[in-house]
Design an enzyme around this catalytic site. Sequence first.
Site, PDB file in Angstrom:
ATOM      1  N   GLY A  28      95.893  18.674  59.189  1.00 25.29           N
ATOM      2  CA  GLY A  28      96.915  18.539  59.628  1.00 25.29           C
ATOM      3  C   GLY A  28      98.675  17.901  60.581  1.00 25.29           C
ATOM      4  CB  SER A  29     101.619  18.916  58.964  1.00 27.65           C
ATOM      5  OG  SER A  29     101.991  18.836  57.677  1.00 27.65           O
ATOM      6  N   GLY A  30     101.978  17.710  61.786  1.00 29.11           N
ATOM      7  CA  GLY A  30     102.285  17.568  63.207  1.00 29.11           C
ATOM      8  C   GLY A  30     101.893  15.879  63.767  1.00 29.11           C
ATOM      9  CG  HIS A  31      98.470  14.672  63.946  1.00 31.24           C
ATOM     10  ND1 HIS A  31      97.695  15.074  65.522  1.00 31.24           N
ATOM     11  CD2 HIS A  31      97.590  15.758  63.227  1.00 31.24           C
ATOM     12  CE1 HIS A  31      97.071  16.191  64.588  1.00 31.24           C
ATOM     13  NE2 HIS A  31      97.035  16.390  63.853  1.00 31.24           N
TER      14      HIS A  31
ATOM     15  CE  LYS B  64      93.297  13.234  61.608  1.00 31.39           C
ATOM     16  NZ  LYS B  64      94.386  13.776  60.191  1.00 31.39           N
TER      17      LYS B  64
ATOM     18  CG  ASP C 100      91.076  17.829  59.019  1.00 28.11           C
ATOM     19  OD1 ASP C 100      91.763  19.046  58.895  1.00 28.11           O
ATOM     20  OD2 ASP C 100      91.275  17.044  59.147  1.00 28.11           O
TER      21      ASP C 100
ATOM     22  CG  HIS D 225      94.767  19.043  66.832  1.00 26.76           C
ATOM     23  ND1 HIS D 225      93.953  18.469  67.343  1.00 26.76           N
ATOM     24  CD2 HIS D 225      95.384  18.950  65.411  1.00 26.76           C
ATOM     25  CE1 HIS D 225      92.876  18.133  66.034  1.00 26.76           C
ATOM     26  NE2 HIS D 225      94.728  17.880  65.326  1.00 26.76           N
TER      27      HIS D 225
END
Lengths: 355, 355
Positions: free
Chosen positions: A54-57, A105, A110, A219
């Site tokens: 996921g993005s945001g990391h 991860k 994922d 998250h």
Amino acid sequence: MKKLINKPENVLKEQLEGFQAAHADHVNVHFDPTFITRSSKTRKGKVALISGGGSGHEPMHGGFVGAGMLDAACPGEIFTSPTPDQMHAAAKACDSGAGVLNIVKNYTGDVMNFEMAADLAREEDIKVQNIVIDDDIAVKDSLYTAGRRGVGTTVLAEKICGGAAEDGYTLEKLSDLCRKVNRYGRSMGMALTSCITPENGTPSFDIGDDEIEIGIGIHGEPGMSREKIKPADEITERMTTEILDETPYKRTLKEWNFDEDDWVEVEVEDAPFKKGDSFIVFVNSMGGTPVSELYAVYRKVAEVLDGRGMKIARSLVGPYITSLEMQGCSITLLKADEEILKYWDAPADAPAFKQ
Amino acid sequence: MKKLINKPENVLKEQLEGFQAAHADHVNVHFDPTFITRSSKTRKGKVALISGGGSGHEPMHGGFVGAGMLDAACPGEIFTSPTPDQMHAAAKACDSGAGVLNIVKNYTGDVMNFEMAADLAREEDIKVQNIVIDDDIAVKDSLYTAGRRGVGTTVLAEKICGGAAEDGYTLEKLSDLCRKVNRYGRSMGMALTSCITPENGTPSFDIGDDEIEIGIGIHGEPGMSREKIKPADEITERMTTEILDETPYKRTLKEWNFDEDDWVEVEVEDAPFKKGDSFIVFVNSMGGTPVSELYAVYRKVAEVLDGRGMKIARSLVGPYITSLEMQGCSITLLKADEEILKYWDAPADAPAFKQ
């Protein structure tokens, strides 16, 4: 919601367009499906190293695409797994005939999607292995995960395996190294504040003005305990001690067995941490915590390790695996041996990591 | 106050101890007086490049001490100028006989103290020049400054002059280059949130949940206007346009005149920015804004430049000159010529900047 964004639904696209514009010398960003590759093709005979999530990391994983690190990264929507077609397209774009190692991860989506992508690639005679990283000792089974979550060790695995892949490791040997890095690495995070996903527009969780969350996930998933804020030394000592005293964890992880031509469950057990061990110490910002505070944390980690007769071989301090603008930090200790240090020290030239 | 700190009065000391522990391969941190040098001595005949300023802007300047960048940095207390004895000790530790160039951000205390330090060094036959950076177009004269403030161009000057110093530039030639970088660079910042200094424990300024401050200073000093929050594209277009349309600024800056053996006022005028120019584009986080949002800003800067027939030669995106945990960003445009690009591209190996 205070963010430098336009419409929430365009956040990922626009951020990737900016990333492409800023780093055209290093990367190509592909859309439909979305994945990021190096601007030069994978060298014939080199195993392709791919990750995603996921993005945001950010900067993980796109910022780690470059010589000596990843060949490709697959960014999902914010805090959402990428889809198998992204991973499959990345594998096809990067395979040079030597196969693909996916660093995954441990989040349910994922893991599942990277497995589907590996199956798709195998149908086209691309040799693929998936190695799962599950280094977060804070919780077993949580909102997004069966087992432990994958966090900071992922960054270190991408650097170390990236170096070994450049050095000509076969897919089998590279998979062994990645498994070892996962067994040798343990992490824990903490948050001072929540983060806000653009789509929601409100904090992912509520936290009081005098509270912190120990063991937070990337998250904003709940951690081990909600506590009153304490001095950095106390928080750091607590987290470092939890990491050092964790009973080596036994679990099974799914991998591809090339002899059986099928997915199999493999038994995995963390390496024990003991007196005399050397570590790569990684103090990470959750995004909103400035690097100055990370150094205060690092100082105490070093003191705790010293008190246990343990050594620091290398260090990494900064924002590498973040949770949008969340304030807080995570600590990762990776037990280091000769092979790990050799490839940690190897050259790397990615937008967010140079060695 | 939510920070990873212990006692407010120990924040700087502990952060520097952590910095030393994490980067012992690159730097030595000295205390009483406090300054940071490279772990290896300045090469005979190489001009020593020194900078410094209040802390709270990390990684600047300590993170830029290393091969190809600074020889030393002098960190003051948070948002407070370092003292002349720190700068003097740094000059003595680093001078190899070829002299010292101090890069000074235009804040009243910094300018005055670096002048006193230069005078002290000259009494000991160390040749010293001070070049002031005053690139922030948002305000003239403010809380901490007479004239424009020194911001993002400082980071670029430390990289470019660092490269030229390694390449054997004399003090005179290096001073010329630094003057040029200042004349060629313009910046503007904005804030979404305030920051909190540990000593105060409360926000440096009040800002509404739906407000932003355009033209903010790196200590939270007021900017040009308080506005309702807008889409990132609008904010970015506004800032980029202000930078591009700024009338080249004329002012006098104080420098040492080696012939007259005295401080003199030198007339300085910004270079005009025009169609066909190439730029180093630097999009900086104020500390609390994650890199993902910076890329959205970068994307729009690139679009505005393209629309004006201007080119991007190089880019830098990330947290380099921060204001503790403040959310927001700054944009710096540095007009690039062959000399500037040559030394921008030169190798650098500092804790927070590798090229």
